[in-house]
Write a protein that holds these residues in place. Structure first.
Motif, PDB file in Angstrom:
ATOM      1  N   LEU A 103      -6.456  67.518 -10.981  1.00  0.00           N
ATOM      2  CA  LEU A 103      -5.323  67.896 -11.818  1.00  0.00           C
ATOM      3  C   LEU A 103      -4.067  67.175 -11.362  1.00  0.00           C
ATOM      4  N   VAL A 104      -3.286  66.700 -12.337  1.00  0.00           N
ATOM      5  CA  VAL A 104      -2.115  65.877 -12.057  1.00  0.00           C
ATOM      6  C   VAL A 104      -0.920  66.452 -12.805  1.00  0.00           C
ATOM      7  N   GLY A 105       0.186  66.659 -12.081  1.00  0.00           N
ATOM      8  CA  GLY A 105       1.389  67.199 -12.678  1.00  0.00           C
ATOM      9  C   GLY A 105       2.102  66.188 -13.558  1.00  0.00           C
ATOM     10  N   LEU A 106       2.688  66.687 -14.626  1.00  0.00           N
ATOM     11  CA  LEU A 106       3.375  65.862 -15.620  1.00  0.00           C
ATOM     12  C   LEU A 106       4.753  66.460 -15.891  1.00  0.00           C
ATOM     13  N   TYR A 107       5.512  65.771 -16.733  1.00  0.00           N
ATOM     14  CA  TYR A 107       6.752  66.352 -17.249  1.00  0.00           C
ATOM     15  C   TYR A 107       6.982  65.819 -18.657  1.00  0.00           C
ATOM     16  N   GLY A 108       7.498  66.687 -19.488  1.00  0.00           N
ATOM     17  CA  GLY A 108       7.890  66.279 -20.832  1.00  0.00           C
ATOM     18  C   GLY A 108       8.587  67.426 -21.533  1.00  0.00           C
ATOM     19  N   MET A 109       9.290  67.107 -22.583  1.00  0.00           N
ATOM     20  CA  MET A 109       9.926  68.092 -23.446  1.00  0.00           C
ATOM     21  C   MET A 109      10.151  67.408 -24.781  1.00  0.00           C
ATOM     22  N   SER A 110      10.381  68.199 -25.805  1.00  0.00           N
ATOM     23  CA  SER A 110      10.515  67.614 -27.140  1.00  0.00           C
ATOM     24  C   SER A 110      11.593  66.546 -27.189  1.00  0.00           C
ATOM     25  N   GLU A 111      12.679  66.745 -26.435  1.00  0.00           N
ATOM     26  CA  GLU A 111      13.824  65.839 -26.514  1.00  0.00           C
ATOM     27  C   GLU A 111      13.539  64.450 -25.942  1.00  0.00           C
ATOM     28  N   VAL A 112      12.632  64.336 -24.980  1.00  0.00           N
ATOM     29  CA  VAL A 112      12.289  63.021 -24.411  1.00  0.00           C
ATOM     30  C   VAL A 112      10.814  62.686 -24.629  1.00  0.00           C
ATOM     31  N   GLN A 113      10.115  63.506 -25.383  1.00  0.00           N
ATOM     32  CA  GLN A 113       8.688  63.446 -25.645  1.00  0.00           C
ATOM     33  C   GLN A 113       7.903  63.912 -24.420  1.00  0.00           C
ATOM     34  N   ALA A 114       6.686  64.329 -24.645  1.00  0.00           N
ATOM     35  CA  ALA A 114       5.798  64.720 -23.556  1.00  0.00           C
ATOM     36  C   ALA A 114       5.304  63.476 -22.837  1.00  0.00           C
ATOM     37  N   LEU A 115       4.708  63.683 -21.671  1.00  0.00           N
ATOM     38  CA  LEU A 115       4.173  62.583 -20.859  1.00  0.00           C
ATOM     39  C   LEU A 115       5.274  61.604 -20.491  1.00  0.00           C
ATOM     40  N   TYR A 116       6.484  62.131 -20.338  1.00  0.00           N
ATOM     41  CA  TYR A 116       7.634  61.317 -19.920  1.00  0.00           C
ATOM     42  C   TYR A 116       7.419  60.796 -18.505  1.00  0.00           C
ATOM     43  N   PRO A 162       8.810  58.396 -14.038  1.00  0.00           N
ATOM     44  CA  PRO A 162       8.821  58.106 -15.478  1.00  0.00           C
ATOM     45  C   PRO A 162       7.882  56.959 -15.827  1.00  0.00           C
ATOM     46  N   VAL A 163       7.203  57.084 -16.975  1.00  0.00           N
ATOM     47  CA  VAL A 163       6.243  56.057 -17.376  1.00  0.00           C
ATOM     48  C   VAL A 163       6.935  54.779 -17.818  1.00  0.00           C
ATOM     49  N   SER A 164       8.157  54.883 -18.310  1.00  0.00           N
ATOM     50  CA  SER A 164       8.887  53.704 -18.760  1.00  0.00           C
ATOM     51  C   SER A 164       9.785  53.185 -17.654  1.00  0.00           C
ATOM     52  N   PRO A 165       9.755  51.873 -17.388  1.00  0.00           N
ATOM     53  CA  PRO A 165      10.675  51.325 -16.392  1.00  0.00           C
ATOM     54  C   PRO A 165      12.132  51.390 -16.837  1.00  0.00           C
ATOM     55  N   LEU A 166      12.356  51.651 -18.119  1.00  0.00           N
ATOM     56  CA  LEU A 166      13.724  51.754 -18.640  1.00  0.00           C
ATOM     57  C   LEU A 166      14.246  53.191 -18.633  1.00  0.00           C
ATOM     58  N   ALA A 167      13.398  54.134 -18.249  1.00  0.00           N
ATOM     59  CA  ALA A 167      13.819  55.535 -18.194  1.00  0.00           C
ATOM     60  C   ALA A 167      14.532  55.812 -16.877  1.00  0.00           C
ATOM     61  N   HIS A 168      15.397  56.814 -16.887  1.00  0.00           N
ATOM     62  CA  HIS A 168      16.138  57.143 -15.673  1.00  0.00           C
ATOM     63  C   HIS A 168      16.392  58.638 -15.617  1.00  0.00           C
ATOM     64  N   VAL A 169      16.261  59.189 -14.402  1.00  0.00           N
ATOM     65  CA  VAL A 169      16.465  60.619 -14.170  1.00  0.00           C
ATOM     66  C   VAL A 169      17.537  60.790 -13.105  1.00  0.00           C
ATOM     67  N   ARG A 170      18.419  61.732 -13.330  1.00  0.00           N
ATOM     68  CA  ARG A 170      19.414  62.083 -12.321  1.00  0.00           C
ATOM     69  C   ARG A 170      19.538  63.595 -12.269  1.00  0.00           C
ATOM     70  N   VAL A 171      20.162  64.088 -11.188  1.00  0.00           N
ATOM     71  CA  VAL A 171      20.294  65.529 -10.974  1.00  0.00           C
ATOM     72  C   VAL A 171      21.767  65.841 -10.742  1.00  0.00           C
ATOM     73  N   ARG A 172      22.251  66.869 -11.446  1.00  0.00           N
ATOM     74  CA  ARG A 172      23.673  67.206 -11.383  1.00  0.00           C
ATOM     75  C   ARG A 172      23.851  68.675 -10.988  1.00  0.00           C
ATOM     76  N   ASP A 173      24.824  68.920 -10.152  1.00  0.00           N
ATOM     77  CA  ASP A 173      25.181  70.291  -9.821  1.00  0.00           C
ATOM     78  C   ASP A 173      25.752  70.945 -11.074  1.00  0.00           C
ATOM     79  N   PRO A 174      25.163  72.042 -11.546  1.00  0.00           N
ATOM     80  CA  PRO A 174      25.604  72.629 -12.818  1.00  0.00           C
ATOM     81  C   PRO A 174      27.004  73.227 -12.760  1.00  0.00           C
TER      82      PRO A 174
END
Length: 540
Positions: free
Chosen positions: A319-332, A351-363
């Protein structure tokens, strides 16, 4: 199958695969094998049939269908017309269907009123006559049993087979910028939002997932269990198609049927929830019942099944963990396959795309955080939505000025180019100034014998915000609240210990394409009510 050349739009994606491997099966459904060439032709014919009903570029077609061949045929027909396919959850009932059809302004609704596993007919009977007034026609797959529901009795009904009898649509309105998909959010606290995507983003993401997930391998066969009305199932199936490989369409979420199809078709890949895999492991005997599956996409929803990946691995289920949501599509994103199981099972990944980027912000401060610091995940990339259809205010609230979507999820960067999903931000407990993942508390409580499920919420009190837990008990078990709280004090920091623990028959839920989501807002309301009536101190 080569993915060297990007497909500009959804129709081109299908046409290119059909040109390269016309006789290869695209979909397997029961005894039927629908080749890529047949899928292309049927979709072009259905496009003409929909055009006859007045569907053109930008119009909406609601697909309220299980995983049957009519779904992809009508979806690609919409793509050729430049129309928008509106995914309607098959778990939805009369009020929800009427709301989505009405608010989306759908011109056509496609449904299967005689489908044997979902009683579409009785659901249609409950829809108010006025709710379907904008529809030009209802396309019916299969026979419509008598009596015909009042909601559709006087409406134009067109058999799906009649669409397929039409000549192929001569025009082609598909383009990279043409809107093509509306997915609905789960709407646990409000009406579902309509997440809109363009063809270029859908086609490009399908090809990128196909490459990244290894779907181009000659032996690839995908078991399409998850509903096509949700991004999880949709993106899996379209990525398999982009690789020129077949998908076995699974009509309904019946575990015995899923087990039978695994044995019969020997899929190399499948996706699902922890609950599904747990039930399959219980049902399928033998040490290696999943021998054909190279790895399986995994979504963790239940704290009680936290150790499932470790238990599944010796039986051949990686089993392999994934991430996705409607806004960025599944299997992101996906966790690397070479990680040890304890890390590989976590939601998130690279991220599966080399053009994708994730960052984390203090809410609270707005500061961008470093690896290992939990905060709200923000994401960008080519799979990003256009916005929320018909809701500019919600779109503006969800998007940052520089083009990232605020996911509403708690996560942290891992320092290796990926990230780890922790929980929904709305589920996060702010206790004594700390962000606390409720899963940590829930997993600890579920170690108590007799407790099979737990959900934790935060409730403001005069002395500060405190945790309150709800638990589901085994049949015949009784809750010893004082002993359970004492158990928490032994293993958790004081500020994480629930002030009260209440037994409950079941958690309030709302349907989503991949199952049910727990309505934590209702749990918070229940906690506040119970605290007001039961007092602050636990039973002794």
């Amino acid at each position: 199958m080569s993915l060297a050349h990007p497909a500009a739009d959804v129709w081109t994606l299908l046409a290119d695969v059909a040109d390269e491997t016309p006789d290869a099966p695209a979909f397997i459904h029961g005894e039927r094998r629908l080749s890529f060439a047949e899928l292309l032709e049927c979709s072009a014919r259905a496009a003409q049939g929909l055009s006859d009903l007045g569907v053109g570029p930008g119009d909406r077609v609601a697909l309220w269908l299980p995983n049957i061949p009519a779904y992809p045929i009508l979806y690609f027909a919409c793509a050729r017309l430049g129309a928008i396919a509106v995914a309607v959850n098959t778990r939805y009932r009369a009020v929800e269907v009427a709301d989505i059809v009405g608010r989306s302004g759908a011109k056509v609704l496609a449904c299967a009123p005689a489908f044997r596993r979902i009683d579409f007919l009785s659901i249609l009977a409950g829809i108010e006559h006025e709710a379907l007034d904008r529809l030009a026609a209802i396309v019916t797959i299969g026979e419509t049993p008598e009596p015909v529901p009042p909601a559709i009795e006087h409406r134009r009904r067109v058999p799906f087979d009649r669409l397929l009898s039409r000549p192929q649509f001569a025009g082609n309105h598909a383009s990279a910028r043409a809107p093509c998909n509306i997915f609905t959010t789960s709407g646990t606290t409000s009406s579902p939002k309509f997440v809109l995507h363009r063809q270029g983003a859908i086609a490009g993401h399908a090809q990128q997932v196909a490459r990244s997930f290894g779907f181009t391998a000659p032996e690839t066969l995908s078991l399409a269990i998850l509903p096509l009305c949700g991004v999880f199932g949709f993106n899996q199936t379209l990525a398999t198609l982009a690789a020129g490989k077949p998908s076995v369409l699974v009509e309904s979420y019946e575990i015995e049927e899923i087990a039978r199809l695994i044995t019969e078709h020997k899929p190399t890949t499948m996706f699902g929830s922890d609950d599904m895999y747990q039930r399959l492991m219980e049902l399928m005997p033998g040490r290696w019942p999943f021998r054909s599956i190279k790895w399986a996409g995994y979504a963790a929803f239940n704290a009680s099944l936290e150790d499932l990946p470790e238990r599944a691995q010796p039986r051949g289920l990686r089993l392999v963990g994934l991430y996705g949501m409607s806004e960025v599509q599944a299997l992101y994103s996906r966790q690397p396959l070479n990680l040890p199981v304890a890390k590989r099972k976590a939601g998130g990944g690279v991220p599966v795309s080399p053009l994708a980027h994730v960052r984390v912000r203090d809410p609270e401060t707005g500061e961008l955080l470093k690896p290992g610091q939990p905060g709200m995940l923000e994401m960008a990339g080519p799979s990003l939505m256009v916005g929320y259809y018909g809701n500019e205010q919600a779109t503006a609230a969800a998007m940052t000025p520089d083009g990232y979507v605020r996911t509403g999820d708690l996560g942290q960067l891992d320092g290796r180019g990926g990230f780890t999903y922790l929980s929904r931000m709305g589920d996060v407990l702010r206790l004594s100034g700390f962000l606390v993942n409720p899963l940590e508390i829930e997993m600890h409580i579920q170690k108590v014998p007799g407790i099979t499920g737990c959900q934790t919420v935060a409730v403001p009190r005069p002395e500060g915000v405190r945790a309150v837990a709800f638990v589901i008990l085994e049949p015949g078990a009784a809750l010893d609240e004082a002993a359970t709280i004492a158990h928490c004090k032994l293993g958790l920091a004081n500020y994480k210990v629930p002030m009260r623990i209440f037994p409950i028959d079941d958690f309030p839920k709302t349907p989503s394409p991949n199952g049910f989501k727990i309505q934590r807002t209702k749990l918070r309301e229940m906690a506040e009510t119970l605290l007001g009536s039961a007092g602050l101190r636990p039973a002794s």
